[in-house]
Design a protein around this motif. Structure first.
Motif, PDB file in Angstrom:
ATOM      1  N   THR A   4       0.813  -1.220   0.000  1.00  0.00           N
ATOM      2  CA  THR A   4       0.000   0.000   0.000  1.00  0.00           C
ATOM      3  C   THR A   4       0.845   1.268   0.000  1.00  0.00           C
ATOM      4  OG1 THR A   4      -0.143  -0.106   2.423  1.00  0.00           O
ATOM      5  CG2 THR A   4      -1.910  -1.140   1.177  1.00  0.00           C
ATOM      6  N   PRO A   7      -0.334   3.773  -5.305  1.00  0.00           N
ATOM      7  CA  PRO A   7      -1.533   3.280  -5.988  1.00  0.00           C
ATOM      8  C   PRO A   7      -1.277   1.984  -6.744  1.00  0.00           C
ATOM      9  CG  PRO A   7      -0.597   5.158  -7.151  1.00  0.00           C
ATOM     10  CD  PRO A   7       0.143   5.045  -5.864  1.00  0.00           C
ATOM     11  N   GLU A  11      -2.745   6.537 -12.135  1.00  0.00           N
ATOM     12  CA  GLU A  11      -3.771   7.565 -12.284  1.00  0.00           C
ATOM     13  C   GLU A  11      -3.772   8.115 -13.705  1.00  0.00           C
ATOM     14  OE1 GLU A  11      -5.164  11.841 -10.325  1.00  0.00           O
ATOM     15  OE2 GLU A  11      -3.548  10.680  -9.410  1.00  0.00           O
ATOM     16  N   MET A 143      -8.820   6.493  -6.686  1.00  0.00           N
ATOM     17  CA  MET A 143      -7.384   6.655  -6.471  1.00  0.00           C
ATOM     18  C   MET A 143      -7.040   6.974  -5.015  1.00  0.00           C
ATOM     19  SD  MET A 143      -5.807   5.900  -9.217  1.00  0.00           S
ATOM     20  CE  MET A 143      -4.200   6.345  -8.574  1.00  0.00           C
ATOM     21  N   GLN A 148      -7.401   2.104  -3.054  1.00  0.00           N
ATOM     22  CA  GLN A 148      -6.335   1.398  -3.768  1.00  0.00           C
ATOM     23  C   GLN A 148      -5.804   0.220  -2.946  1.00  0.00           C
ATOM     24  OE1 GLN A 148      -4.661   2.013  -7.014  1.00  0.00           O
ATOM     25  NE2 GLN A 148      -6.764   2.747  -7.235  1.00  0.00           N
TER      26      GLN A 148
END
Length: 242
Positions: A4, A7, A11, A143, A148
């Motif tokens: 994590t 993302p 994007e 996003m 995500q």
């Protein structure tokens, strides 16, 4: 656990395909054909649908991207998700040996909340601006780091296990709130099925009141996009750490 630190999907990739889609579906020729389809009597829709032909529209100058497909689609009402259970890939949620459970389908696009939607087409430029704004808002939401992270957990699972994850996470409001991924009131998360049988997992939808003939816009997550991302680094797929 999913990685994590950033993302899962790029994007730039999501915004790029959003703009490709907006340019195509708000072209006057595309809009005219979709209005004709919406206004056609039910018994004539299959015939009118044939006019929404991508190659024919490309020949007329509509900027149809190579990755775009057109297919009829049904949406499940989110409140029926837990009743319908885990969705089989390519099969409408709520389908059984007797057919479909009609009550579980989003036949009015958004239920009573859609009653105010206009039934006349606005200027194509206003439709395009509305579509682009709506898609941008959905991309902003998907996003966010918590969303995500949830997507990362899902795609790290084997394909067969992903529909159950969708049901227990993305379609469970209490779990969404716990994870910090509850969508804004203008959006909803629901399952859908394309008639061409693609392996859809779920989609994020947003109402678009000024974009008739488009009633809502969606960003859809399916197993196809995961596999495509594995093969295409530009999509920016980041898998879970071992």
């Amino acid at each position: 656990m999913a990685d994590t630190d950033g993302p899962v999907f790029s994007e730039a990739y999501l915004r790029g395909i959003s703009r490709d889609l907006a340019a195509a579906i708000t072209h006057p020729e595309f809009l005219d054909r979709m209005v004709a389809l919406r206004e056609a009597p039910w018994e004539e829709k299959d015939e009118v649908r044939k006019r929404v032909d991508l190659e024919e529209m490309r020949a007329l100058g509509v900027p149809i991207p190579d990755h775009m497909r057109v297919s009829p689609r049904t949406f499940e009402r989110p409140e029926f998700a837990q009743v319908n259970g885990v969705q089989e890939m390519g099969r409408e949620p709520g389908t059984d040996a007797e057919g479909v459970i009609e009550a579980s389908y989003d036949t009015s696009t958004w239920g009573e909340e859609a009653a105010h939607l206009p039934a006349l087409m606005e200027d194509p430029e206003l439709i395009k601006a509305t579509v682009m704004m709506g898609l941008d808002q959905v991309v902003d939401y998907v996003m966010t780091p918590p969303f995500q992270a949830a997507i990362g957990e899902m795609i790290a699972l084997p394909e067969a296990a992903r529909p159950a994850f969708v049901l227990s996470v993305f379609l469970d409001r209490a779990e969404r709130i716990r994870r910090g991924i509850e969508p804004p009131k203008t959006m909803r998360i629901q399952r859908s099925t394309f008639r061409d049988g693609r392996p859809t997992l779920f989609c994020v939808c947003i109402l678009t009141p000024l974009a008739y003939p488009w009633r809502k816009l969606t960003v859809t997550f399916d197993n196809d996009i995961v596999e495509a991302a594995r093969a295409n680094p530009a999509m920016g797929l980041r898998l879970a750490d071992a």
